[in-house]
Enzyme design. Structure first.
Site, mmCIF file in Angstrom:
data_model
loop_
_atom_site.group_PDB
_atom_site.id
_atom_site.type_symbol
_atom_site.label_atom_id
_atom_site.label_comp_id
_atom_site.label_asym_id
_atom_site.label_seq_id
_atom_site.Cartn_x
_atom_site.Cartn_y
_atom_site.Cartn_z
ATOM 1 N N LYS A 228 -1.794 -0.586 -5.011
ATOM 2 C CA LYS A 228 -2.403 -0.051 -4.189
ATOM 3 C C LYS A 228 -3.211 1.102 -4.610
ATOM 4 O O LYS A 228 -2.612 1.836 -5.661
ATOM 5 C CB LYS A 228 -1.455 0.629 -3.095
ATOM 6 C CG LYS A 228 -2.080 1.002 -1.658
ATOM 7 C CD LYS A 228 -1.144 1.416 -0.839
ATOM 8 C CE LYS A 228 -1.826 1.882 0.625
ATOM 9 N NZ LYS A 228 -0.623 2.195 1.669
ATOM 10 N N SER B 177 -1.782 0.217 6.066
ATOM 11 C CA SER B 177 -2.736 0.631 5.380
ATOM 12 C C SER B 177 -2.851 -0.126 3.991
ATOM 13 O O SER B 177 -4.035 -0.173 3.558
ATOM 14 C CB SER B 177 -2.774 2.055 5.017
ATOM 15 O OG SER B 177 -1.712 2.471 4.408
ATOM 16 N N SER C 213 3.062 0.993 6.792
ATOM 17 C CA SER C 213 1.866 0.420 5.909
ATOM 18 C C SER C 213 2.114 -0.701 5.133
ATOM 19 O O SER C 213 1.213 -1.240 4.589
ATOM 20 C CB SER C 213 1.389 1.548 5.258
ATOM 21 O OG SER C 213 0.419 2.371 6.172
#
Lengths: 92, 470
Positions: free
Chosen positions: B78, B153, B177
């Site tokens: 990420k 996310s 997330s």
């Protein structure tokens, strides 16, 4: 909450907003605060007044230690720099 | 031809040890998929130019007999996790060209084990969102149905693994997330105990909530990654020694279900699948009991006070002086304002301003302090419930993946996607999201198990058993 409250918060948060953005934000904040307000009326057990897990500071001795940060990479990230220092506008 | 769809960490390692294929072969196979799919899916913001070199280094380790559990395994990372010398932008314009100056603790650990970093994945800006639509670099798409979101996310990380562009991935959680995108993309996602994994080198969102969280196609992969990245780090005072984790599996077979938390607002197919999952667990010998968690229903409301407060504080560091974007201004204050207004997207600004409000004089007690007291009550409530049951079970999300564009003009509707995620983050306890079937239309569905602090091993045990029940 009114537009002038949004303006004050934006000033504190150092964010510029257009009139359209202010109006949208006012609407959004009203709706979000309307949702989170439900906690106002929650009756809490006496135990909740004291945290279940106590927070404490974790210190180390104040002695210099080697870190593998790259000074070169750090200084390269400064938008403005001079002689290895961050260059900023005059504060006062 | 490598069967990427059914590949696991252990199978890949075995294949490399036996010399059936190399890490370079594996990386090339994923690269082929990336070249084919990433343009549409927008899962990776950048594929690292040195991945074949990384793979070759891993192959050398294996040849010398120095291979470890993760040597040569391709990871998607990420975009809010620092890798020294690579851009880490948190999918924000304000950090678009920011080059990380050190490795995050988790990256250091993975580098030691010889893992390969394929690239940095798309996400909601600063991890603020539930659909990867707030990314400054375009929405990521769900590989199962490209008209839908991959969740967020950590949506790019989930989409990358689900479409075989990487074997496994790292995401981060502040409130669902990783579990929510795992749910939307048919993957396994673990939110570890707060403090189990160091947050050093993670671009902070909400410090009292953030945790690095692994994503994979099965429980065993997620377990291997968790064991590789957890542990005490002097750079994160909240991190804790691995020895605190319950080493043996304490098992237990009582599952508590807080039915009252999902009486309404849950999609019919999600409920139907949840009920079917409960039946499977019953048949497998688990004891199912009804439980009451009266304070947990306030978790999301508590979250939307504490998190923005921490966000407004954390993001004050983006001032146009030390890193990232900088806009010219007449004076210091002007530089701040111009930089932050140009650099932050709408959702980020919304949360900064909301956080500024809940921390402001006159409102601090009613919002922030009250939220912390309710948070204490939620933590206490879970501590007590785990004296009666071993696991708490809920659906992971109230709906399957939704359409791109949906919920974007209604923040509260978007926030409600994480209604079942919030309790574990608020209480700091671990939770595991697991695929539990498909909708009639073929969209993935998911259930989550929640356990007491440091009982991740119990999550892995029940997770593996549930995988066999499907």
């Amino acid at each position: 909450m009114e537009i002038k409250d949004i303006e004050k918060l934006a000033e504190l948060a150092k964010i510029e907003l257009t009139d359209g953005e202010k109006a949208k934000l006012l609407k959004d904040l009203d709706s979000i605060l309307g949702y989170v307000k439900q906690i106002e009326v929650v009756d809490l057990p006496a135990q909740a007044e004291v945290p279940e897990y106590e927070n404490r500071n974790v210190w180390r001795e104040d002695t210099p230690e080697l870190r593998d940060f790259s000074v070169d990479l750090i200084t390269k990230q400064f938008p403005g720099s001079q002689d290895g220092f961050v260059k900023v506008k005059k504060i006062m | 031809m490598l069967d990427l769809k059914n590949l696991t960490i252990e199978k890949a390692r075995e294949g490399m040890t036996k010399g059936e294929f190399t890490s370079a072969d594996l990386v090339s196979a994923y690269l082929k998929n990336i070249n084919k799919k990433n343009k549409e899916s927008n899962s990776f913001l950048e594929v690292f130019p040195d991945i074949l070199e990384q793979a070759k280094r891993a192959d050398e380790m294996i040849q010398k007999g120095e291979g470890k559990e993760l040597t040569g395994i391709p990871f998607a990372v990420k975009d809010n996790i620092l890798i020294k010398g690579k851009i880490a932008s948190a999918a924000s314009k304000i950090l678009e060209n920011y080059v990380a100056t050190y490795d995050a603790f988790v990256i250091k650990k993975l580098k030691e084990s010889g893992a390969v970093f394929v690239g940095r994945t798309n996400m909601d800006e600063f991890a603020m969102g539930s659909s990867t639509q707030t990314s400054a670099f375009g929405v990521a798409r769900n590989p199962i149905d490209p008209t839908r979101v991959p969740g967020g996310s950590s949506g790019g990380s989930a989409a990358a693994v689900a479409s075989d562009m990487a074997l496994v991935a790292l995401g981060t959680e502040t409130c669902g997330s990783v579990r929510q995108p795992a749910s939307f993309c048919g993957l396994v996602g673990l939110k570890p105990t707060y403090g189990a994994v160091s947050r050093s080198g993670i671009i902070a969102m909400g410090n009292s909530l953030d945790q690095v969280s692994p994503l994979g196609k099965n429980v065993r992969d997620v377990e291997i990654i968790f064991n590789a990245i957890r542990g005490k780090d002097v750079m994160d005072a909240t991190s804790l020694d691995s020895s605190l984790a319950t080493e043996g599996v304490g098992g237990g077979n009582t599952i508590g279900i807080p039915w009252h938390l999902f009486e309404s607002g849950v999609d019919a197919e999600v409920m139907e699948n949840f009920n079917a999952s409960v039946e499977k667990l019953k048949k497998a010998g688990y004891k199912i009991v009804d439980i009451d968690l009266p304070y947990s229903k306030y978790s999301l409301a508590v979250y939307y006070i504490i998190m923005p407060a921490e966000v407004s504080t954390n993001l004050s560091r983006f001032d146009g002086m030390r890193y990232g974007l900088s806009k010219e201004g007449e004076n210091v204050s002007d530089v701040y304002k111009k930089t932050r207004s140009a650099g932050f997207g709408e959702e980020t600004r919304r949360r900064i301003i909301l956080g500024t409000f809940v921390l402001s004089h006159g409102y601090y007690d009613a919002y922030y302090n009250k939220a912390w007291r309710v948070r204490n009550a939620i933590t206490l409530e879970f501590k007590n419930i785990f004296k009666q049951v071993d696991f708490v079970l809920t659906p992971t999300t109230p709906t399957p993946a939704f359409k791109i564009g949906e919920k974007m003009d209604d923040p509260v509707a978007m926030y409600l996607c994480d209604i079942f995620s919030a309790p574990a983050n608020i209480a700091g306890i671990p939770a595991l999201a697991l695929p539990s079937g498909l909708t009639k239309g073929g969209l993935p569905l998911s259930i989550q198990f929640i356990v007491d602090h440091f009982k991740e091993n119990n999550l892995f045990q029940i997770g593996k058993k549930f995988e066999e029940m499907l």
